[in-house]
Design a protein around this motif. Sequence first.
Motif, PDB file in Angstrom:
ATOM      1  N   GLN A 232      13.478  21.885  -4.010  1.00 27.57           N
ATOM      2  CA  GLN A 232      14.604  22.765  -3.734  1.00 27.57           C
ATOM      3  C   GLN A 232      14.077  24.156  -3.457  1.00 27.57           C
ATOM      4  OE1 GLN A 232      17.692  22.138  -3.136  1.00 27.57           O
ATOM      5  NE2 GLN A 232      18.121  24.298  -2.802  1.00 27.57           N
ATOM      6  N   ALA A 233      14.271  24.631  -2.276  1.00 29.48           N
ATOM      7  CA  ALA A 233      13.847  25.960  -1.835  1.00 29.48           C
ATOM      8  C   ALA A 233      12.347  25.991  -1.597  1.00 29.48           C
ATOM      9  CB  ALA A 233      14.250  27.064  -2.807  1.00 29.48           C
ATOM     10  N   ALA A 234      11.919  26.761  -0.663  1.00 27.93           N
ATOM     11  CA  ALA A 234      10.521  26.824  -0.264  1.00 27.93           C
ATOM     12  C   ALA A 234       9.795  27.964  -0.952  1.00 27.93           C
ATOM     13  CB  ALA A 234      10.421  26.992   1.249  1.00 27.93           C
ATOM     14  N   GLY A 235      10.427  28.646  -1.844  1.00 30.56           N
ATOM     15  CA  GLY A 235       9.779  29.726  -2.560  1.00 30.56           C
ATOM     16  C   GLY A 235       8.794  29.199  -3.586  1.00 30.56           C
ATOM     17  N   GLY A 236       8.033  30.060  -4.189  1.00 32.57           N
ATOM     18  CA  GLY A 236       7.035  29.610  -5.152  1.00 32.57           C
ATOM     19  C   GLY A 236       7.635  29.060  -6.418  1.00 32.57           C
ATOM     20  N   GLY A 237       7.036  28.072  -6.982  1.00 30.59           N
ATOM     21  CA  GLY A 237       7.400  27.603  -8.309  1.00 30.59           C
ATOM     22  C   GLY A 237       8.232  26.367  -8.380  1.00 30.59           C
ATOM     23  N   GLU A 238       8.870  25.971  -7.280  1.00 33.90           N
ATOM     24  CA  GLU A 238       9.725  24.791  -7.399  1.00 33.90           C
ATOM     25  C   GLU A 238       8.852  23.549  -7.536  1.00 33.90           C
ATOM     26  OE1 GLU A 238       9.071  26.353  -4.720  1.00 33.90           O
ATOM     27  OE2 GLU A 238       8.552  24.886  -3.215  1.00 33.90           O
ATOM     28  N   THR A 239       9.424  22.537  -8.175  1.00 33.71           N
ATOM     29  CA  THR A 239       8.700  21.293  -8.390  1.00 33.71           C
ATOM     30  C   THR A 239       8.918  20.367  -7.210  1.00 33.71           C
ATOM     31  OG1 THR A 239       8.967  21.502 -10.769  1.00 33.71           O
ATOM     32  CG2 THR A 239       8.462  19.306  -9.911  1.00 33.71           C
ATOM     33  N   GLN A 240       7.841  19.753  -6.755  1.00 33.42           N
ATOM     34  CA  GLN A 240       7.954  18.785  -5.673  1.00 33.42           C
ATOM     35  C   GLN A 240       8.022  17.380  -6.252  1.00 33.42           C
ATOM     36  OE1 GLN A 240       5.065  19.368  -2.553  1.00 33.42           O
ATOM     37  NE2 GLN A 240       5.336  21.582  -2.589  1.00 33.42           N
ATOM     38  N   TYR A 241       8.892  16.597  -5.698  1.00 36.06           N
ATOM     39  CA  TYR A 241       9.065  15.208  -6.104  1.00 36.06           C
ATOM     40  C   TYR A 241       8.529  14.329  -4.973  1.00 36.06           C
ATOM     41  CZ  TYR A 241      12.003  17.097  -9.755  1.00 36.06           C
ATOM     42  OH  TYR A 241      12.458  17.804 -10.844  1.00 36.06           O
ATOM     43  N   PHE A 242       7.685  13.376  -5.353  1.00 30.61           N
ATOM     44  CA  PHE A 242       6.974  12.586  -4.363  1.00 30.61           C
ATOM     45  C   PHE A 242       7.588  11.204  -4.182  1.00 30.61           C
ATOM     46  CE2 PHE A 242       3.185  14.969  -3.169  1.00 30.61           C
ATOM     47  CZ  PHE A 242       3.257  16.020  -4.057  1.00 30.61           C
ATOM     48  N   GLY A 243       7.455  10.718  -2.969  1.00 30.71           N
ATOM     49  CA  GLY A 243       7.825   9.350  -2.687  1.00 30.71           C
ATOM     50  C   GLY A 243       6.707   8.399  -3.077  1.00 30.71           C
ATOM     51  N   PRO A 244       6.921   7.097  -2.922  1.00 27.77           N
ATOM     52  CA  PRO A 244       5.957   6.093  -3.367  1.00 27.77           C
ATOM     53  C   PRO A 244       4.738   5.959  -2.468  1.00 27.77           C
ATOM     54  CG  PRO A 244       7.821   5.035  -2.346  1.00 27.77           C
ATOM     55  CD  PRO A 244       8.152   6.492  -2.419  1.00 27.77           C
ATOM     56  N   GLY A 245       4.759   6.582  -1.308  1.00 27.00           N
ATOM     57  CA  GLY A 245       3.621   6.514  -0.414  1.00 27.00           C
ATOM     58  C   GLY A 245       3.722   5.386   0.593  1.00 27.00           C
TER      59      GLY A 245
ATOM     60  N   LYS B  31       6.330   0.591   3.158  1.00 22.33           N
ATOM     61  CA  LYS B  31       5.387   0.817   2.072  1.00 22.33           C
ATOM     62  C   LYS B  31       3.962   0.545   2.536  1.00 22.33           C
ATOM     63  CE  LYS B  31       4.802  -0.078  -2.845  1.00 22.33           C
ATOM     64  NZ  LYS B  31       5.322  -0.787  -4.026  1.00 22.33           N
ATOM     65  N   TYR B  32       3.820  -0.446   3.380  1.00 17.99           N
ATOM     66  CA  TYR B  32       2.519  -0.779   3.951  1.00 17.99           C
ATOM     67  C   TYR B  32       2.667  -0.869   5.471  1.00 17.99           C
ATOM     68  CZ  TYR B  32       1.418  -2.251  -0.810  1.00 17.99           C
ATOM     69  OH  TYR B  32       1.226  -2.285  -2.172  1.00 17.99           O
ATOM     70  N   LEU B  33       1.626  -0.425   6.152  1.00 17.68           N
ATOM     71  CA  LEU B  33       1.659  -0.460   7.614  1.00 17.68           C
ATOM     72  C   LEU B  33       0.250  -0.763   8.105  1.00 17.68           C
ATOM     73  CD1 LEU B  33       3.286  -0.021  10.196  1.00 17.68           C
ATOM     74  CD2 LEU B  33       2.946   2.442   9.930  1.00 17.68           C
ATOM     75  N   VAL B  34       0.096  -1.909   8.753  1.00 14.00           N
ATOM     76  CA  VAL B  34      -1.190  -2.295   9.316  1.00 14.00           C
ATOM     77  C   VAL B  34      -0.996  -2.398  10.825  1.00 14.00           C
ATOM     78  CG1 VAL B  34      -3.033  -4.005   9.357  1.00 14.00           C
ATOM     79  CG2 VAL B  34      -1.746  -3.588   7.235  1.00 14.00           C
ATOM     80  N   THR B  35      -1.839  -1.717  11.572  1.00 13.31           N
ATOM     81  CA  THR B  35      -1.634  -1.654  13.010  1.00 13.31           C
ATOM     82  C   THR B  35      -2.962  -1.486  13.732  1.00 13.31           C
ATOM     83  OG1 THR B  35      -0.338  -0.567  14.753  1.00 13.31           O
ATOM     84  CG2 THR B  35      -1.319   0.849  13.061  1.00 13.31           C
ATOM     85  N   GLN B  36      -2.928  -1.672  15.035  1.00 11.76           N
ATOM     86  CA  GLN B  36      -4.128  -1.554  15.846  1.00 11.76           C
ATOM     87  C   GLN B  36      -4.308  -0.126  16.338  1.00 11.76           C
ATOM     88  OE1 GLN B  36      -6.232  -4.070  16.569  1.00 11.76           O
ATOM     89  NE2 GLN B  36      -5.064  -5.746  15.653  1.00 11.76           N
ATOM     90  N   MET B  37      -5.547   0.210  16.591  1.00 10.34           N
ATOM     91  CA  MET B  37      -5.855   1.503  17.229  1.00 10.34           C
ATOM     92  C   MET B  37      -5.073   1.662  18.511  1.00 10.34           C
ATOM     93  SD  MET B  37      -9.970   2.026  16.891  1.00 10.34           S
ATOM     94  CE  MET B  37      -9.986   2.817  18.491  1.00 10.34           C
ATOM     95  N   GLY B  38      -4.624   2.870  18.784  1.00  8.79           N
ATOM     96  CA  GLY B  38      -3.926   3.148  20.024  1.00  8.79           C
ATOM     97  C   GLY B  38      -2.416   2.986  19.952  1.00  8.79           C
ATOM     98  N   ASN B  39      -1.957   2.295  18.906  1.00 11.86           N
ATOM     99  CA  ASN B  39      -0.503   2.107  18.773  1.00 11.86           C
ATOM    100  C   ASN B  39       0.182   3.390  18.318  1.00 11.86           C
ATOM    101  OD1 ASN B  39      -0.692  -0.529  19.564  1.00 11.86           O
ATOM    102  ND2 ASN B  39      -0.432  -1.406  17.516  1.00 11.86           N
ATOM    103  N   ASP B  40       1.513   3.400  18.496  1.00 13.14           N
ATOM    104  CA  ASP B  40       2.351   4.481  17.995  1.00 13.14           C
ATOM    105  C   ASP B  40       3.201   3.924  16.861  1.00 13.14           C
ATOM    106  OD1 ASP B  40       3.166   5.524  21.400  1.00 13.14           O
ATOM    107  OD2 ASP B  40       1.346   5.818  20.213  1.00 13.14           O
ATOM    108  N   LYS B  41       3.278   4.671  15.762  1.00 13.11           N
ATOM    109  CA  LYS B  41       4.060   4.199  14.619  1.00 13.11           C
ATOM    110  C   LYS B  41       4.811   5.359  13.983  1.00 13.11           C
ATOM    111  CE  LYS B  41       2.976  -0.155  14.590  1.00 13.11           C
ATOM    112  NZ  LYS B  41       4.012  -1.180  14.885  1.00 13.11           N
ATOM    113  N   SER B  42       5.854   4.999  13.253  1.00 16.05           N
ATOM    114  CA  SER B  42       6.638   5.999  12.534  1.00 16.05           C
ATOM    115  C   SER B  42       6.779   5.626  11.071  1.00 16.05           C
ATOM    116  CB  SER B  42       8.039   6.127  13.142  1.00 16.05           C
ATOM    117  OG  SER B  42       7.983   6.696  14.420  1.00 16.05           O
ATOM    118  N   ILE B  43       6.805   6.633  10.245  1.00  9.11           N
ATOM    119  CA  ILE B  43       7.072   6.462   8.818  1.00  9.11           C
ATOM    120  C   ILE B  43       8.327   7.284   8.501  1.00  9.11           C
ATOM    121  CG2 ILE B  43       6.186   6.672   6.480  1.00  9.11           C
ATOM    122  CD1 ILE B  43       3.378   6.952   7.688  1.00  9.11           C
ATOM    123  N   LYS B  44       9.230   6.666   7.766  1.00  8.56           N
ATOM    124  CA  LYS B  44      10.478   7.361   7.456  1.00  8.56           C
ATOM    125  C   LYS B  44      10.502   7.821   6.001  1.00  8.56           C
ATOM    126  CE  LYS B  44      13.206   4.984  10.929  1.00  8.56           C
ATOM    127  NZ  LYS B  44      14.430   4.202  11.238  1.00  8.56           N
TER     128      LYS B  44
END
Lengths: 115, 114
Positions: free
Chosen positions: B95-108, B9-22
């Motif tokens: 669901q599906a990449a066509g136009g009109g579907e609703t996107q559901y978001f994660g908490p960030g 949910k939170y990620l604090v890191t130094q410049m130059g580092n490598d990080k991943s978000i899942k």
Amino acid sequence: AQSVSQHNHHVILSEAASLELGCNYSYGGTVNLFWYVQYPGQHLQLLLKYFSGDPLVKGIKGFEAEFIKSKFSFNLRKPSVQWSDTAEYFCAVRPVSGSARQLTFGSGTQLTVLP
Amino acid sequence: DTAVSQTPKYLVTQMGNDKSIKCEQNLGHDTMYWYKQDSKKFLKIMFSYNNKELIINETVPNRFSPKSPDKAHLNLHINSLELGDSAVYFCASSQAAGGGETQYFGPGTRLLVL
């Protein structure tokens, strides 16, 4: 490519006041339209959406929006706001066809409702 | 029963580092997205995957690499982090990449690069 404009960056209202947030889009073809809300510290949630049919759509929490095709607008309205409506509101548009079919968001409108 | 989840949910890191978000979604959707929200709350799409294949790749530095091991997961790996990468990153699914579907978001995921 499509674009979305939200002209009101910050709106401050007292409780029970009526709300209208502007949204205009730029795109030559058919689009689907959305309003999302982001409460403080939370993720985006869908308020309402327009795909086709009746241009006046009703969403959750008493919100509604009207699609006016001739004006390329999709303004969000609520007759009487509550303190709990304080949030950031995003309008979004997505072309129905074409290669650039990603969801494009406006810059958001911060709504502050004073108790 | 979270529909779209992100870690951390939170990620604090130094410049130059490598990080991943899942990111994981349990909605059975076949399309997933990564968005970046900057300090001015402007939300911009970065990537979109449909059935594990990249379908949208906006102008994003190639230090950012999405990886989709299966339809339910879309991870974001960032190499050589820079100060300007500080933002909130949202994952979404539909669901599906066509136009009109609703996107559901994660908490960030709030990323701060020092």
